[in-house]
Scaffold this motif. Sequence first.
Motif, short mmCIF file in Angstrom:
data_model
loop_
_atom_site.label_atom_id
_atom_site.label_comp_id
_atom_site.label_asym_id
_atom_site.label_seq_id
_atom_site.Cartn_x
_atom_site.Cartn_y
_atom_site.Cartn_z
N SER A 163 8.81 -7.56 11.62
CA SER A 163 8.14 -6.84 12.71
C SER A 163 7.47 -5.55 12.24
CB SER A 163 9.13 -6.53 13.84
OG SER A 163 10.25 -5.83 13.35
N GLN A 164 7.77 -5.09 11.01
CA GLN A 164 7.14 -3.86 10.50
C GLN A 164 5.72 -4.10 9.98
OE1 GLN A 164 9.60 -1.53 7.84
NE2 GLN A 164 11.39 -1.72 9.17
N LYS A 165 5.32 -5.37 9.95
CA LYS A 165 3.96 -5.67 9.50
C LYS A 165 2.91 -5.09 10.45
CE LYS A 165 4.73 -9.80 6.69
NZ LYS A 165 6.20 -9.77 6.59
N LYS A 166 3.32 -4.80 11.70
CA LYS A 166 2.38 -4.26 12.69
C LYS A 166 2.17 -2.75 12.54
CE LYS A 166 6.03 -3.48 16.08
NZ LYS A 166 6.78 -4.02 17.20
N LEU A 167 2.96 -2.09 11.68
CA LEU A 167 2.82 -0.65 11.48
C LEU A 167 1.47 -0.33 10.83
CD1 LEU A 167 6.37 0.19 10.04
CD2 LEU A 167 5.56 0.65 12.36
N SER A 168 1.04 0.90 10.99
CA SER A 168 -0.23 1.33 10.36
C SER A 168 -0.08 1.34 8.84
CB SER A 168 -0.60 2.73 10.83
OG SER A 168 0.29 3.69 10.29
N ILE A 169 -1.20 1.30 8.14
CA ILE A 169 -1.19 1.32 6.67
C ILE A 169 -0.49 2.57 6.18
CG2 ILE A 169 -2.66 1.51 4.62
CD1 ILE A 169 -4.73 -0.23 6.18
N GLU A 170 -0.74 3.72 6.86
CA GLU A 170 -0.13 4.99 6.45
C GLU A 170 1.38 4.94 6.58
OE1 GLU A 170 -4.27 5.45 7.35
OE2 GLU A 170 -2.66 4.77 8.68
N GLN A 173 2.89 2.68 3.94
CA GLN A 173 2.82 3.33 2.62
C GLN A 173 3.91 4.39 2.49
OE1 GLN A 173 0.78 1.95 0.50
NE2 GLN A 173 1.56 3.23 -1.16
N PHE A 174 4.16 5.14 3.57
CA PHE A 174 5.20 6.17 3.57
C PHE A 174 6.57 5.55 3.31
CE2 PHE A 174 8.45 8.55 6.01
CZ PHE A 174 8.38 9.77 5.35
N ILE A 175 6.86 4.44 3.99
CA ILE A 175 8.15 3.76 3.83
C ILE A 175 8.28 3.21 2.41
CG2 ILE A 175 9.54 1.77 4.59
CD1 ILE A 175 8.14 2.16 7.38
N LYS A 176 7.19 2.60 1.91
CA LYS A 176 7.23 2.01 0.56
C LYS A 176 7.48 3.08 -0.49
CE LYS A 176 4.82 -1.37 -2.27
NZ LYS A 176 5.46 -2.59 -1.79
N HIS A 248 14.37 -4.54 13.56
CA HIS A 248 15.60 -3.94 13.03
C HIS A 248 15.53 -2.41 13.01
CE1 HIS A 248 19.40 -4.21 10.90
NE2 HIS A 248 18.94 -3.45 9.92
N ALA A 249 14.40 -1.86 12.60
CA ALA A 249 14.27 -0.40 12.45
C ALA A 249 13.55 0.19 13.66
CB ALA A 249 13.55 -0.05 11.16
N VAL A 250 14.26 0.33 14.75
CA VAL A 250 13.66 0.84 15.99
C VAL A 250 13.06 2.22 15.78
CG1 VAL A 250 14.11 1.45 18.40
CG2 VAL A 250 15.29 -0.50 17.39
N HIS A 251 13.75 3.08 15.03
CA HIS A 251 13.28 4.47 14.82
C HIS A 251 11.98 4.53 14.04
CE1 HIS A 251 15.33 3.75 10.99
NE2 HIS A 251 14.65 4.76 10.50
#
Length: 268
Positions: A163-170, A173-176, A248-251
């Motif tokens: 479900s994190q695939k919908k996050l913005s590129i930024e 990148q921050f998480i990675k 999984h990562a609601v926050h």
Amino acid sequence: MELLIDGVRYNIEVTGEGEPLLLLHGFTGSLKNWEFLIPIMGNQYKLIRVDIIGHGDTDKPLDHTRYSVQQVSKDLKSILDHLNIEKANILGYSMGGRLALSFACLYPEYVTKLILESASPGLESSEQRQLRIQQDENLAGRIMNEGVASFVDYWESILLFASQKKLSIEEKQFIKQQRLANSKIGLANSLRGMGTGIQPSWWQELSKLSFPVLLLTGELDEKFCVIAGRMQKLIKQCEWQVITNAGHAVHVEDRRMFGKIVSEFLNS
């Protein structure tokens, strides 16, 4: 701030004023995961963000037994003692949620309220535990052999984080970058010492919890919704919130809603 706790140098950041809120990140994360809460909650709460052993700028001991939830819970108690905090609200996500629950079961007198995001009390049967210990050991070996970058590519591809695939590129990148900042030994030993298989099962302890508990899960994370449903039936003062369109990562996936629910629970 750095604190030397039983031979391990912990990296800790304390911000804000008010009632203490101890924040525990997930596997491959760091205290930076909770930065978004500072403008939301820093004017009401003293936010205590900790790099859990093996992560961020906290030490990565070579002995994996130093990572056990019992030992690290004792470390957290020492950190609160050092900060002259007698009781705190505790919020943990995933691995940090298992650690938060372990701390609450071992040191309930230190807990005001407990918030568990996508967390489990552990595995109930010895067969389940042995299987998971072997799976975690295989993963730890993979990290040591192939390195962090290869592991992070694999970790980001598992179904748990689809479900994190919908996050913005930024955001992605921050998480990675946070994940890539980890060390091989820190991640491998976190799996060996603090994995779901090796930790005690706390299912029998849930009915003894005497403080308010909030369970948070994303509706797309079916496994942890089932676990939370079981936990809610066993905990006396328990509220369970399911966040729509989150995994999984609601926050990470719905920060505004996450901050709102946590604030309302703590203020109630």
